[in-house]
Design a protein around this motif. Structure first.
Motif, mmCIF file in Angstrom:
data_model
loop_
_atom_site.group_PDB
_atom_site.id
_atom_site.type_symbol
_atom_site.label_atom_id
_atom_site.label_comp_id
_atom_site.label_asym_id
_atom_site.label_seq_id
_atom_site.Cartn_x
_atom_site.Cartn_y
_atom_site.Cartn_z
ATOM 1 N N LYS A 135 0.885 -0.882 -0.067
ATOM 2 C CA LYS A 135 -0.036 -0.220 -0.068
ATOM 3 C C LYS A 135 1.134 1.458 0.178
ATOM 4 N N TRP A 136 2.080 1.578 1.013
ATOM 5 C CA TRP A 136 2.534 2.375 0.754
ATOM 6 C C TRP A 136 3.451 3.337 -0.470
ATOM 7 N N MET A 137 4.195 1.440 -1.221
ATOM 8 C CA MET A 137 4.565 1.741 -2.879
ATOM 9 C C MET A 137 2.906 1.826 -3.722
ATOM 10 N N VAL A 138 2.063 1.962 -3.418
ATOM 11 C CA VAL A 138 1.407 2.157 -4.163
ATOM 12 C C VAL A 138 0.846 3.767 -3.883
ATOM 13 N N ASP A 139 0.712 4.369 -2.875
ATOM 14 C CA ASP A 139 0.783 5.475 -2.069
ATOM 15 C C ASP A 139 2.497 7.078 -3.149
ATOM 16 N N VAL A 140 2.978 6.633 -3.159
ATOM 17 C CA VAL A 140 4.158 7.411 -3.023
ATOM 18 C C VAL A 140 3.465 7.687 -4.676
ATOM 19 N N ILE A 141 2.992 6.593 -5.399
ATOM 20 C CA ILE A 141 3.181 6.581 -6.519
ATOM 21 C C ILE A 141 3.111 8.196 -7.583
ATOM 22 N N PRO A 142 3.533 9.392 -7.663
ATOM 23 C CA PRO A 142 2.844 10.575 -7.692
ATOM 24 C C PRO A 142 1.570 10.544 -9.226
ATOM 25 N N GLU A 143 0.794 11.609 -8.564
ATOM 26 C CA GLU A 143 -0.688 11.728 -9.054
ATOM 27 C C GLU A 143 -0.886 11.895 -10.703
ATOM 28 N N GLY A 144 0.512 12.733 -11.428
ATOM 29 C CA GLY A 144 0.963 12.833 -13.062
ATOM 30 C C GLY A 144 1.384 11.481 -13.119
ATOM 31 N N MET A 145 1.811 10.600 -12.652
ATOM 32 C CA MET A 145 2.535 9.227 -13.621
ATOM 33 C C MET A 145 0.921 8.440 -13.634
ATOM 34 N N GLY A 146 0.197 8.845 -13.890
ATOM 35 C CA GLY A 146 -0.795 8.076 -14.001
ATOM 36 C C GLY A 146 -1.099 7.259 -14.891
ATOM 37 N N PRO A 147 -1.075 8.325 -16.030
ATOM 38 C CA PRO A 147 -0.825 7.776 -17.495
ATOM 39 C C PRO A 147 0.615 6.764 -17.959
ATOM 40 N N HIS A 148 1.313 6.441 -17.034
ATOM 41 C CA HIS A 148 2.442 5.989 -17.527
ATOM 42 C C HIS A 148 2.388 4.994 -16.497
ATOM 43 N N MET A 149 0.698 4.317 -16.020
ATOM 44 C CA MET A 149 1.420 2.767 -14.713
ATOM 45 C C MET A 149 1.908 1.748 -15.254
ATOM 46 N N ALA A 150 1.673 1.748 -16.972
ATOM 47 C CA ALA A 150 1.920 0.391 -17.500
ATOM 48 C C ALA A 150 3.725 0.962 -16.637
ATOM 49 N N LEU A 151 4.564 1.454 -17.155
ATOM 50 C CA LEU A 151 5.779 1.607 -16.900
ATOM 51 C C LEU A 151 6.006 1.678 -15.549
ATOM 52 N N VAL A 152 4.893 2.388 -14.671
ATOM 53 C CA VAL A 152 5.172 2.032 -12.965
ATOM 54 C C VAL A 152 5.525 1.166 -12.750
ATOM 55 N N THR A 153 4.498 -0.001 -12.958
ATOM 56 C CA THR A 153 4.205 -1.368 -12.642
ATOM 57 C C THR A 153 6.096 -2.516 -12.879
ATOM 58 N N GLY A 154 6.309 -1.690 -14.236
ATOM 59 C CA GLY A 154 7.305 -2.386 -14.695
ATOM 60 C C GLY A 154 8.515 -2.057 -13.748
ATOM 61 N N VAL A 155 8.849 -1.082 -13.263
ATOM 62 C CA VAL A 155 9.966 -0.737 -12.747
ATOM 63 C C VAL A 155 9.463 -1.060 -11.240
ATOM 64 N N LEU A 156 8.397 -1.226 -10.498
ATOM 65 C CA LEU A 156 8.274 -1.172 -9.437
ATOM 66 C C LEU A 156 8.258 -3.014 -9.560
ATOM 67 N N GLY A 213 -4.379 2.592 -12.814
ATOM 68 C CA GLY A 213 -3.859 2.432 -14.535
ATOM 69 C C GLY A 213 -5.386 2.569 -15.398
ATOM 70 N N ALA A 214 -6.404 2.241 -15.107
ATOM 71 C CA ALA A 214 -7.292 1.869 -15.892
ATOM 72 C C ALA A 214 -8.157 3.317 -16.056
ATOM 73 N N ALA A 215 -7.571 4.185 -14.687
ATOM 74 C CA ALA A 215 -8.258 4.976 -13.854
ATOM 75 C C ALA A 215 -8.051 6.210 -15.243
ATOM 76 N N HIS A 216 -6.547 5.610 -15.962
ATOM 77 C CA HIS A 216 -6.235 6.923 -17.128
ATOM 78 C C HIS A 216 -6.027 6.056 -18.232
ATOM 79 N N GLY A 217 -6.918 4.825 -18.229
ATOM 80 C CA GLY A 217 -6.794 4.926 -19.765
ATOM 81 C C GLY A 217 -5.758 3.531 -19.834
ATOM 82 N N VAL A 218 -5.194 2.982 -19.105
ATOM 83 C CA VAL A 218 -4.483 2.024 -19.560
ATOM 84 C C VAL A 218 -5.117 0.434 -19.599
ATOM 85 N N THR A 219 -4.661 -0.356 -20.275
ATOM 86 C CA THR A 219 -5.802 -1.462 -20.167
ATOM 87 C C THR A 219 -5.023 -2.865 -19.420
#
Length: 473
Positions: free
Chosen positions: A358-379, A404-410
């Motif tokens: 939960k902490w790891m998810v919470d620290v993700i900046p809001e602006g990274m939403g459209p890039h959640m696939a990249l964030v997931t890959g790194v995490l 990610g779905a909230a920002h259109g990432v499948t």
């Protein structure tokens, strides 16, 4: 607080084993027990441990009987053609041996099971690394990375977990990822090439005949073999550092090492050449049943081990001798698995894993939403290293996918990105198979960790970059 204690527990474990202040088994048991008391749940330690042991008991059983099965297959000579084929390819060249290790591990990984991959790979390559005095952590590191890339096969586990967690088809996750995974496997082979060049520069090169003659001489004497690289090919040329042709061989009459090198001995009494095709067909049938999931893997190896022992060694004293010969590996690996059950039981039982995720998810900046696939890959690199695949794919990935779905990432993009960390995951202290690898290779887990983490992380990032380049992630 649980988040801090969770990371502190993992960090303490890694530091102590990498500095060789504690053995992995002791650290896996004592450190979580201590932190369980810190959390204030010491009274529930027994419940957490029993739950962890219960969850890993099938894995421990599978490893125990898999070690016996493949140990018997090695004894009877099933893998001798593979060993000699690699010998002919490698020609006692360290560079070719390291590349051969990566290729062999990748091929054997097609069965989808890391433990069997490591048992076969180490059994085939260990004698060469020992004879040429090559770095054993190079062997374990390369094998772990190659297996990590291949672990993404649909029947390997992570892809099926991602598909189940996100309710998508496993083939739709895996098939588009093939180009990126191919790049990752190529990266492992290229890395193996350069690591092999480094070993070649350090050790020099021998011919195949010199290695085999050295093996024959080893069988006839327990005395120290004098190096005579400049003596005109007497058949006792040992590996001189840097190919200098001078110096003496370190004492190599350790009984255990000689037994390990006998995998190449064409005259060992356990060979069963008349049963070669029976053993080959039995192994193919076993792996087929495993891939098709006709029976649970522990049951398959239990039946396979019993059948292999009975057919190849019909006399009970011979069966006891084979079991005794592999008892050390069985005890070391199964003991490590049950010790790891304490670690995972406390992590999950106290809620540390949930709070860390939960902490790891919470620290993700809001602006990274459209890039959640990249964030997931790194995490996926740190998360699959510090927690089990079940914890990551069923606990963390759905949360990331929802964001990610909230920002259109499948969900498919998220699932593919989640596979990126597998080359590093295969060296996690929470993966039972890695203890088979380091145990059979006689490598300290801390040494393996120090060597492999940086290269495995690089391989993961290459896969991620390739996936983004090809538009897969």
């Amino acid at each position: 607080m649980l988040t801090i204690l969770g990371f502190a527990m993992i960090a303490t474990f890694l530091v102590l084993i990498m500095m060789k202040k504690m053995s992995p088994i002791a650290a896996l048991v004592l450190i979580p027990a201590l932190f369980c008391v810190f959390v204030g749940k010491g009274a529930k330690l027994g419940d957490y441990v029993i739950e962890g042991v219960t969850s890993l008991a099938p894995t421990a059983a599978m490893l125990m009987f898999a070690i016996v099965y493949f140990g018997v297959m090695i004894d009877v000579g099933l893998f001798d053609p593979i060993v000699r084929g690699i010998l002919k390819f490698a020609k006692a060249d360290p560079m070719r041996i390291v590349v051969g290790t990566a290729i062999l591990a990748a091929i054997v990984s097609l069965d989808g099971d890391g433990s069997t991959t490591f048992m076969i790979t180490v059994s085939a390559m260990y004698p060469l690394y020992k004879r040429l005095k090559m770095s054993l952590v190079v062997m374990t590191g390369v094998a772990a990375m190659a297996n990590g890339v291949m672990n993404t096969l649909p029947w390997g586990g992570p892809t099926a977990r991602a598909a189940t967690a996100l309710k998508v088809d496993a083939s739709e996750i895996f098939v588009p990822m093939i180009p990126a995974l191919a790049v990752g496997l190529l990266a492992v082979i290229v890395l193996s090439y350069f690591l092999g060049l480094r070993e070649r520069k350090r050790l020099g090169v021998l011919t195949l005949d010199q290695v085999l003659v050295e093996e024959k001489a080893e069988e006839k004497t327990t005395e120290t073999v004098l190096v005579g690289a400049g003596a005109g090919g007497t058949g006792k040329d040992a590996i001189a550092t840097g190919g200098s042709g001078s110096g003496t061989d370190a004492e190599d009459d350790d009984e255990d090492e000689k037994k390990r090198f006998q995998v190449l001995d064409p005259n060992r009494p356990t060979l069963r050449p008349k049963l070669y095709w029976f053993n080959a067909l039995l192994t193919v049938a076993l792996l087929t049943c495993m891939i098709m999931e006709w029976l649970p893997i522990p049951v398959l190896f239990l039946l396979g081990a019993a059948l292999a022992l009975t057919v190849n060694f019909p006399h009970i004293p011979d069966q006891k001798a084979r079991l005794a010969a592999h008892a050390d590996n069985v005890l070391n690996v199964s003991g490590m698995v049950f010790a790891a059950a304490v670690f995972t039981g406390v992590l999950q039982g106290t809620g540390m894993v949930d709070h860390m995720a939960k902490w790891m998810v919470d620290v993700i900046p809001e602006g990274m939403g459209p890039h959640m696939a990249l964030v997931t890959g790194v995490l996926s690199l740190p998360l699959t290293y510090f927690m089990s695949n079940d914890g990551f794919y069923f606990g963390v990935l759905p949360v990331l996918a929802e964001a990610g779905a909230a920002h259109g990432v499948t969900p498919l993009e998220m699932a593919r990105a989640s596979l990126v960390g597998q080359p590093l995951h295969m060296s996690s202290p929470l993966v039972p198979a890695v203890y088979v690898l380091v145990g059979m290779a006689k490598v300290e887990f801390g040494d393996h960790t120090k060597f492999v983490v940086k290269w495995a992380a690089l391989t993961c990032l290459i896969i991620l970059a390739a996936g983004m380049l090809f538009g897969i992630i």
